[in-house]
Design a protein around this motif. Structure first.
Motif, PDB file in Angstrom:
ATOM      1  N   ILE A   1     -17.526  28.956  17.746  1.00 29.20           N
ATOM      2  CA  ILE A   1     -17.830  28.446  16.410  1.00 29.20           C
ATOM      3  C   ILE A   1     -19.264  27.939  16.325  1.00 29.20           C
ATOM      4  O   ILE A   1     -19.958  28.139  15.322  1.00 29.20           O
ATOM      5  CB  ILE A   1     -16.830  27.338  16.016  1.00 29.20           C
ATOM      6  N   GLY A   2     -19.739  27.281  17.406  1.00 30.08           N
ATOM      7  CA  GLY A   2     -21.104  26.755  17.407  1.00 30.08           C
ATOM      8  C   GLY A   2     -22.151  27.831  17.241  1.00 30.08           C
ATOM      9  O   GLY A   2     -23.259  27.554  16.740  1.00 30.08           O
ATOM     10  N   ASP A   3     -21.843  29.066  17.635  1.00 27.80           N
ATOM     11  CA  ASP A   3     -22.785  30.178  17.495  1.00 27.80           C
ATOM     12  C   ASP A   3     -22.667  30.866  16.141  1.00 27.80           C
ATOM     13  O   ASP A   3     -23.409  31.828  15.869  1.00 27.80           O
ATOM     14  CB  ASP A   3     -22.540  31.216  18.601  1.00 27.80           C
ATOM     15  N   ASN A   4     -21.712  30.392  15.319  1.00 24.13           N
ATOM     16  CA  ASN A   4     -21.481  31.029  14.012  1.00 24.13           C
ATOM     17  C   ASN A   4     -21.507  30.018  12.875  1.00 24.13           C
ATOM     18  O   ASN A   4     -20.790  30.166  11.881  1.00 24.13           O
ATOM     19  CB  ASN A   4     -20.125  31.741  14.024  1.00 24.13           C
ATOM     20  N   GLU A   5     -22.340  28.978  13.018  1.00 20.43           N
ATOM     21  CA  GLU A   5     -22.363  27.909  12.012  1.00 20.43           C
ATOM     22  C   GLU A   5     -22.889  28.384  10.661  1.00 20.43           C
ATOM     23  O   GLU A   5     -22.686  27.718   9.649  1.00 20.43           O
ATOM     24  CB  GLU A   5     -23.194  26.726  12.517  1.00 20.43           C
ATOM     25  N   ASN A   6     -23.567  29.517  10.645  1.00 26.28           N
ATOM     26  CA  ASN A   6     -24.079  30.047   9.373  1.00 26.28           C
ATOM     27  C   ASN A   6     -23.005  30.802   8.598  1.00 26.28           C
ATOM     28  O   ASN A   6     -23.249  31.215   7.461  1.00 26.28           O
ATOM     29  CB  ASN A   6     -25.284  30.964   9.624  1.00 26.28           C
ATOM     30  N   ASP A   7     -21.852  30.993   9.207  1.00 24.86           N
ATOM     31  CA  ASP A   7     -20.741  31.656   8.523  1.00 24.86           C
ATOM     32  C   ASP A   7     -20.223  30.701   7.445  1.00 24.86           C
ATOM     33  O   ASP A   7     -19.735  29.611   7.760  1.00 24.86           O
ATOM     34  CB  ASP A   7     -19.640  31.965   9.531  1.00 24.86           C
ATOM     35  N   PRO A   8     -20.326  31.057   6.168  1.00 26.92           N
ATOM     36  CA  PRO A   8     -19.915  30.144   5.084  1.00 26.92           C
ATOM     37  C   PRO A   8     -18.466  29.682   5.211  1.00 26.92           C
ATOM     38  O   PRO A   8     -18.150  28.529   4.921  1.00 26.92           O
ATOM     39  CB  PRO A   8     -20.115  30.986   3.816  1.00 26.92           C
ATOM     40  N   PHE A   9     -17.596  30.573   5.645  1.00 20.88           N
ATOM     41  CA  PHE A   9     -16.186  30.216   5.804  1.00 20.88           C
ATOM     42  C   PHE A   9     -16.023  29.122   6.858  1.00 20.88           C
ATOM     43  O   PHE A   9     -15.363  28.109   6.623  1.00 20.88           O
ATOM     44  CB  PHE A   9     -15.374  31.453   6.192  1.00 20.88           C
ATOM     45  N   LEU A  10     -16.644  29.303   8.014  1.00 25.65           N
ATOM     46  CA  LEU A  10     -16.512  28.320   9.087  1.00 25.65           C
ATOM     47  C   LEU A  10     -17.142  26.986   8.690  1.00 25.65           C
ATOM     48  O   LEU A  10     -16.588  25.919   8.971  1.00 25.65           O
ATOM     49  CB  LEU A  10     -17.151  28.855  10.370  1.00 25.65           C
ATOM     50  N   ALA A  11     -18.285  27.045   8.038  1.00 23.23           N
ATOM     51  CA  ALA A  11     -18.939  25.810   7.604  1.00 23.23           C
ATOM     52  C   ALA A  11     -18.045  25.034   6.640  1.00 23.23           C
ATOM     53  O   ALA A  11     -17.920  23.806   6.733  1.00 23.23           O
ATOM     54  CB  ALA A  11     -20.275  26.142   6.942  1.00 23.23           C
ATOM     55  N   LYS A  12     -17.417  25.750   5.721  1.00 19.71           N
ATOM     56  CA  LYS A  12     -16.527  25.111   4.744  1.00 19.71           C
ATOM     57  C   LYS A  12     -15.334  24.471   5.444  1.00 19.71           C
ATOM     58  O   LYS A  12     -14.957  23.328   5.153  1.00 19.71           O
ATOM     59  CB  LYS A  12     -16.047  26.147   3.728  1.00 19.71           C
ATOM     60  N   MET A  13     -14.715  25.184   6.377  1.00 21.20           N
ATOM     61  CA  MET A  13     -13.530  24.670   7.055  1.00 21.20           C
ATOM     62  C   MET A  13     -13.863  23.463   7.931  1.00 21.20           C
ATOM     63  O   MET A  13     -13.080  22.524   8.037  1.00 21.20           O
ATOM     64  CB  MET A  13     -12.882  25.769   7.902  1.00 21.20           C
ATOM     65  N   ILE A  14     -15.051  23.483   8.558  1.00 19.12           N
ATOM     66  CA  ILE A  14     -15.471  22.339   9.373  1.00 19.12           C
ATOM     67  C   ILE A  14     -15.651  21.116   8.484  1.00 19.12           C
ATOM     68  O   ILE A  14     -15.196  20.011   8.813  1.00 19.12           O
ATOM     69  CB  ILE A  14     -16.780  22.665  10.126  1.00 19.12           C
ATOM     70  N   ASN A  15     -16.292  21.298   7.337  1.00 17.84           N
ATOM     71  CA  ASN A  15     -16.519  20.176   6.411  1.00 17.84           C
ATOM     72  C   ASN A  15     -15.210  19.612   5.873  1.00 17.84           C
ATOM     73  O   ASN A  15     -15.091  18.408   5.635  1.00 17.84           O
ATOM     74  CB  ASN A  15     -17.413  20.615   5.251  1.00 17.84           C
ATOM     75  N   LEU A  16     -14.227  20.472   5.683  1.00 16.56           N
ATOM     76  CA  LEU A  16     -12.929  20.017   5.168  1.00 16.56           C
ATOM     77  C   LEU A  16     -12.079  19.349   6.253  1.00 16.56           C
ATOM     78  O   LEU A  16     -11.064  18.728   5.948  1.00 16.56           O
ATOM     79  CB  LEU A  16     -12.154  21.201   4.571  1.00 16.56           C
ATOM     80  N   GLY A  17     -12.497  19.490   7.498  1.00 19.83           N
ATOM     81  CA  GLY A  17     -11.741  18.868   8.581  1.00 19.83           C
ATOM     82  C   GLY A  17     -10.621  19.726   9.126  1.00 19.83           C
ATOM     83  O   GLY A  17      -9.772  19.247   9.888  1.00 19.83           O
TER      84      GLY A  17
END
Length: 237
Positions: A198-214
């Motif tokens: 995940i750390g190598d794909n932080e620019n993926d909008p989906f992953l960024a959104k899910m991380i922010n949502l917890g």
């Protein structure tokens, strides 16, 4: 006398047949309602448990959490996001908390059932229900369990001190093997990302959104609401 013995034998055979149950507990779906009560506030949500031999999935409105039982009995989880049809794969070593097949496949850990007191037994065959109870600290547990299908019928966790109650209620059971196999095959087709990557794909909008949502955090598996918050009482399972 022989006729009497024949009748008694026939009745015994009929009774034995009535107590048999041919349900396949390893391949079925079970629909539940989860009700959370905190003082005067109440919320409900639906949950479907899918079993497909060495795989089990918990499907809610937004999330599906799937566990595969490995040959060494470790559990490898995948968290799927239903609307996006995306998933996060975890390794067994990356997951904390309950890693017990019974807790995932039947929602109540066998270790907890073993601690409970059997209050009564009702019915027979597929309809047999065992009723259990346990008081532990401030919590009161009540369980009605279908042993043949290895399914919870009702399960309540009441915390008197916190004035909270979580109730799990079974609504429907289905054993359509083709539909079950098709659903697991469908999940398997969804795009997944390894948790470690995940750390190598932080620019993926989906992953960024899910991380922010917890929704994505180390070792997080369980029941979640739409805000990414763990449902109260789930850890008791």
């Amino acid at each position: 006398m022989k006729q009497l013995l024949f009748i008694l034998s026939a009745l015994a055979s009929t009774s034995a047949l009535a107590q048999q149950c041919d349900i396949d507990a390893t391949q079925l779906t079970a629909d539940y309602t989860i009700t959370n009560q905190h003082k005067s506030q109440q919320s409900t949500q639906s949950l479907t448990v899918w079993r497909n031999n060495t795989q089990v999935a918990h499907q809610s409105e937004t999330l599906t959490e799937l566990w595969q039982q490995l040959s060494n009995n470790q559990l490898r989880p995948v968290r799927y996001f239903n609307a996006e049809q995306r998933g996060i794969e975890y390794q067994p070593s990356e997951v904390r908390g309950v890693q017990n097949w019974s807790a995932k496949s039947q929602l109540v850990d066998n270790h907890l059932i073993a601690k409970m007191t059997l209050v009564s037994t009702q019915g027979e065959g597929c309809n047999e229900v065992k009723n259990y109870a346990l008081n532990e600290g401030d919590s009161q547990f009540k369980l009605s369990f279908l042993p043949q299908a290895k399914l919870v019928k009702t399960f309540s966790v009441t915390n008197k001190k916190g004035q909270t109650e979580t109730v799990l209620s079974l609504n429907h059971v289905n054993s359509d093997e083709q539909a079950i196999a098709a659903q697991f095959a469908n999940w398997d087709r969804w795009q997944t990302t390894d948790y470690a990557d995940i750390g190598d794909n932080e620019n993926d909008p989906f992953l960024a959104k899910m991380i922010n949502l917890g929704f994505i955090e180390h070792g997080a598996t369980g029941f979640y609401n739409q805000q990414g918050e763990a449902i109260q009482g789930e850890h008791q399972h």
